[in-house]
Design a protein around this motif. Structure first.
Motif, short mmCIF file in Angstrom:
data_model
loop_
_atom_site.label_atom_id
_atom_site.label_comp_id
_atom_site.label_asym_id
_atom_site.label_seq_id
_atom_site.Cartn_x
_atom_site.Cartn_y
_atom_site.Cartn_z
N LEU A 189 18.03 3.23 120.23
CA LEU A 189 16.99 2.94 120.37
C LEU A 189 16.20 2.11 119.50
O LEU A 189 15.36 0.84 119.49
CB LEU A 189 16.77 2.70 122.16
N SER A 190 15.41 3.36 119.16
CA SER A 190 14.56 3.34 118.52
C SER A 190 14.42 2.24 116.66
O SER A 190 13.59 1.85 116.41
CB SER A 190 14.02 4.88 117.80
N ASP A 191 15.76 2.65 116.41
CA ASP A 191 16.30 1.47 115.56
C ASP A 191 16.11 0.31 115.32
O ASP A 191 15.21 -0.72 115.20
CB ASP A 191 17.76 2.04 115.09
N GLU A 192 16.13 -0.01 116.86
CA GLU A 192 16.21 -1.58 117.19
C GLU A 192 15.02 -2.03 117.30
O GLU A 192 14.98 -3.52 117.25
CB GLU A 192 16.95 -1.11 118.54
N HIS A 193 14.02 -1.06 117.78
CA HIS A 193 12.57 -1.43 117.99
C HIS A 193 11.99 -1.69 116.57
O HIS A 193 10.54 -2.55 116.31
CB HIS A 193 12.16 -0.72 119.02
N TYR A 194 12.24 -0.11 116.40
CA TYR A 194 11.55 0.02 114.80
C TYR A 194 11.64 -0.59 113.45
O TYR A 194 11.48 -0.73 112.29
CB TYR A 194 10.99 2.05 114.52
N SER A 195 13.19 -0.35 113.31
CA SER A 195 14.32 -0.26 111.95
C SER A 195 14.58 -2.35 112.17
O SER A 195 13.67 -3.38 110.44
CB SER A 195 15.30 0.66 111.46
N THR A 196 15.67 -2.61 113.07
CA THR A 196 16.32 -4.13 112.40
C THR A 196 16.34 -5.11 112.55
O THR A 196 16.02 -6.03 111.50
CB THR A 196 17.49 -3.78 113.39
N PRO A 197 14.84 -5.37 113.05
CA PRO A 197 13.89 -6.05 112.64
C PRO A 197 13.57 -6.62 111.89
O PRO A 197 13.34 -8.00 111.47
CB PRO A 197 12.59 -5.84 114.26
N ARG A 198 13.05 -5.51 111.23
CA ARG A 198 12.61 -5.97 109.79
C ARG A 198 13.83 -6.74 108.91
O ARG A 198 13.23 -7.45 108.07
CB ARG A 198 11.87 -4.47 109.04
N VAL A 199 14.57 -5.99 108.37
CA VAL A 199 15.31 -6.25 108.18
C VAL A 199 16.08 -8.09 108.93
O VAL A 199 16.53 -8.62 108.28
CB VAL A 199 17.29 -5.81 108.65
N TRP A 200 16.30 -8.57 110.06
CA TRP A 200 17.20 -9.78 110.68
C TRP A 200 15.85 -10.49 110.04
O TRP A 200 15.71 -11.74 109.80
CB TRP A 200 16.43 -8.42 111.87
N TRP A 201 14.34 -10.20 109.76
CA TRP A 201 13.48 -11.45 109.56
C TRP A 201 13.28 -11.75 108.22
O TRP A 201 13.69 -12.80 107.71
CB TRP A 201 11.99 -10.55 109.49
N GLY A 202 14.03 -10.80 106.95
CA GLY A 202 13.96 -11.05 105.50
C GLY A 202 15.37 -11.85 105.39
O GLY A 202 15.32 -12.61 104.73
N GLN A 203 15.91 -11.55 106.09
CA GLN A 203 17.89 -12.15 106.05
C GLN A 203 17.45 -13.75 106.88
O GLN A 203 18.23 -14.96 105.85
CB GLN A 203 18.84 -11.71 106.67
N GLN A 204 16.86 -14.07 107.21
CA GLN A 204 16.12 -15.47 108.58
C GLN A 204 15.87 -15.60 107.23
O GLN A 204 15.59 -17.21 107.12
CB GLN A 204 16.29 -14.97 109.35
N GLN A 205 14.85 -15.74 106.55
CA GLN A 205 13.90 -15.86 105.59
C GLN A 205 14.56 -16.65 104.12
O GLN A 205 14.36 -17.48 103.92
CB GLN A 205 12.55 -15.30 105.27
N PHE A 206 15.62 -15.65 103.96
CA PHE A 206 16.18 -15.97 102.61
C PHE A 206 17.49 -16.68 102.64
O PHE A 206 18.11 -17.12 102.13
CB PHE A 206 16.29 -14.78 102.01
N SER A 207 18.32 -16.26 104.20
CA SER A 207 19.99 -16.77 103.80
C SER A 207 19.92 -17.40 104.68
O SER A 207 21.09 -18.10 105.30
CB SER A 207 20.40 -15.52 104.37
N GLY A 208 18.82 -18.10 105.32
CA GLY A 208 18.59 -18.94 106.31
C GLY A 208 18.88 -18.60 108.35
O GLY A 208 19.09 -17.33 107.95
N PHE A 209 18.74 -18.90 109.16
CA PHE A 209 18.02 -19.14 110.52
C PHE A 209 19.37 -19.06 111.18
O PHE A 209 20.63 -19.46 111.71
CB PHE A 209 17.54 -20.12 111.53
N THR A 210 20.01 -17.65 111.72
CA THR A 210 21.76 -17.35 112.32
C THR A 210 21.26 -17.35 114.10
O THR A 210 19.59 -17.08 114.69
CB THR A 210 22.68 -16.58 111.82
N ASP A 211 22.22 -17.39 115.04
CA ASP A 211 21.94 -16.22 116.37
C ASP A 211 21.45 -15.27 116.39
O ASP A 211 21.56 -14.50 117.57
CB ASP A 211 22.63 -17.48 116.74
N GLU A 212 21.74 -14.33 114.92
CA GLU A 212 21.80 -12.86 115.11
C GLU A 212 20.64 -12.14 116.26
O GLU A 212 19.31 -13.43 116.20
CB GLU A 212 21.49 -12.40 113.79
N SER A 213 21.04 -11.45 116.77
CA SER A 213 19.55 -10.62 117.10
C SER A 213 19.08 -9.73 116.41
O SER A 213 19.45 -9.13 115.44
CB SER A 213 20.17 -9.74 118.65
#
Length: 474
Positions: free
Chosen positions: A242-266
């Motif tokens: 759960l720590s990973d999901e609040h601390y780490s993966t959102p930063r990866v998600w945000w970068g990928q949304q910015q560079f590769s286009g918006f998706t419905d990934e959490s």
């Protein structure tokens, strides 16, 4: 003041291949996050040919190893004090090899039980110092550090970035002696945030993967692979908490949304890909934007009033000591091609100042800075603006952004002009010119921030709680 950097370090990284960039550059970048008040310096180490045997001994944990007698010139951003170790973190060497270390990560208890971390093995504090001055390519850097980890062990689980004019590599140390590395495809990028990120390893593809000897046997012998039909390093060695999901993966998600286009990934997805292709060619400004970001235009931005504004750990935050981007531009001599962009302090509130590899000295302000505050230090000049703006962001946020915009334009133009002038120079004259350019551009940025500081302090004098609207007739 004392602290254990190994326990606090928590960075964000980006790597971009040469065919994924707008100008053919390779780029790697990282925010060095550890403590809100811990100055950094920026230095140039000269080429040295020692006449006696050299040994490195870490002040952080006693790690010790022999070093070659020839040390290549390299740049670095060490700590203000060597008491807890060097932590040189990032730089270019004279061959145009870039290195950034490290992206702190975590391995699971099962794999660590089979191969524990080594208390006096190599760690973040030593990596740049014992690797970068001794390699001639990014691939060489991976091989050298890998050999060190296998021989001496490592005291930490980390990610390490390497690049040169042709290749970009991301390396991860999982346990005490086992590591893997993957070449970022030329047409792709990766963003990483405090998790083991590398996924499937192709042991037959030596062009794109490197790894510790016997890692496959280690995993098989110790029954560590939950999906034996493939070898997914992240699934075998990493964590999913759960720590990973609040601390780490959102930063990866945000970068990928910015560079590769918006998706419905959490933002909390544990299945985000390591390697991605962008929906456009990426520029140095895109990389700066990512490393300076904090979930803008989402409910997760700490700067807005949303109830979710502290749900996830942002990319740029108060504990950033410095942020750097190592850009190797094509078709130029390495002394001019390699630009080390450095934002001292909080990247979202600082600016990235460009420095050529060809400099032989850094500006004086970048060699200063201790505890407590020192107004002559570049680190503290940028940090002071952050402190002043944070208290009254509504009043001064736009003024900060206006200053950043103007300084960025000035620095970009200055670099373009210097590129042109450098073409007609060589040898000592070129070195002198590139060094003077670094001083001039950094002084322009520092002057703008000092003026901003003066303006904010002057305006802030009216914010006192002791203010009272006095009747002029009294």
């Amino acid at each position: 003041m004392e602290y254990n950097k190994a326990e606090l370090s928590a960075c964000t990284s980006i790597l971009v291949g040469k065919k994924a960039t707008i100008d053919g550059s390779t780029m790697i970048g990282r925010n060095e996050d550890a403590q809100a008040s811990w100055p950094k310096h920026f230095v140039v180490h000269p080429h040295i040919e020692h006449t006696t045997a050299q040994t490195f001994v870490s002040k952080a944990n006693g790690f010790k190893m022999s070093l070659p007698q020839e040390q290549f010139k390299y740049t670095a951003t060490p700590e203000w004090t060597t008491k807890e170790g060097l932590f040189e973190e990032d730089g270019f060497n004279e061959y145009g090899v870039a290195m950034s270390a490290t992206e702190s990560a975590y391995a699971n208890e099962t794999v660590l039980g089979a191969d524990p971390l080594v208390e006096d093995g190599i760690g973040e504090e030593a990596m740049v110092t014992v690797v970068l001055p001794y390699v001639k390519s990014a691939r060489d850097g991976v091989a050298r550090l890998g050999a060190i980890v296998e021989e001496y062990g490592t005291c930490e689980t980390n990610g390490i970035l390497f690049s040169d004019d042709d290749e970009v590599w991301y390396m991860e140390t999982g346990t005490g002696h086992y590591w893997v590395a993957q070449r970022i495809p030329d047409d792709s990028y990766a963003v990483v945030a405090n998790q083991l990120a590398i996924q499937t390893i192709d042991f037959a593809d030596s062009d794109n993967f490197m790894f510790a000897d016997q890692i496959a046997e280690f995993v098989e012998t110790n029954h560590l692979n939950p999906n034996p039909q493939t070898f997914n390093f992240r699934k075998i060695f990493g964590t999913q908490t759960l720590s990973d999901e609040h601390y780490s993966t959102p930063r990866v998600w945000w970068g990928q949304q910015q560079f590769s286009g918006f998706t419905d990934e959490s933002p909390m997805s544990e299945e985000l890909a390591f390697i991605k292709k962008a929906n456009r060619l990426l520029s140095i400004d895109d990389v700066k934007m990512y490393l300076s970001s904090h979930f803008e235009k989402t409910p997760y931005d700490p700067m807005n009033e949303s109830s979710q504004n502290h749900l996830f750990r942002p990319i740029s935050l108060a504990k950033t000591q410095e942020s750097h981007i190592l850009q190797h531009r094509p078709n130029l001599d390495p002394t001019v091609a390699c630009v080390q962009w450095i934002a001292m302090g909080v990247s979202a509130q600082s600016v990235y100042v460009p420095f050529y590899l060809g400099i032989d000295e850094t500006p004086e302000a970048y060699q200063l800075g201790t505890l407590p505050y020192d107004g002559n230090s570049a680190y503290w000049v940028y940090k002071l603006v952050s402190v002043l703006v944070d208290g009254h962001y509504k009043e001064f946020g736009k003024q900060l952004q206006a200053t950043q915009k103007q300084v960025n334009i000035t620095l970009n133009k200055g670099l373009r002009d210097a590129d042109q002038q450098a073409q007609s120079l060589a040898g000592v004259e070129l070195t002198k010119f590139l060094t003077q350019t670094g001083v001039a551009l950094s002084n322009q940025a520092l002057s703008a921030y000092r003026k901003l500081t003066a303006d904010i302090i002057t305006a802030s004098t009216d914010f006192s709680r002791l203010n009272f609207k006095t009747d002029l007739n009294l």
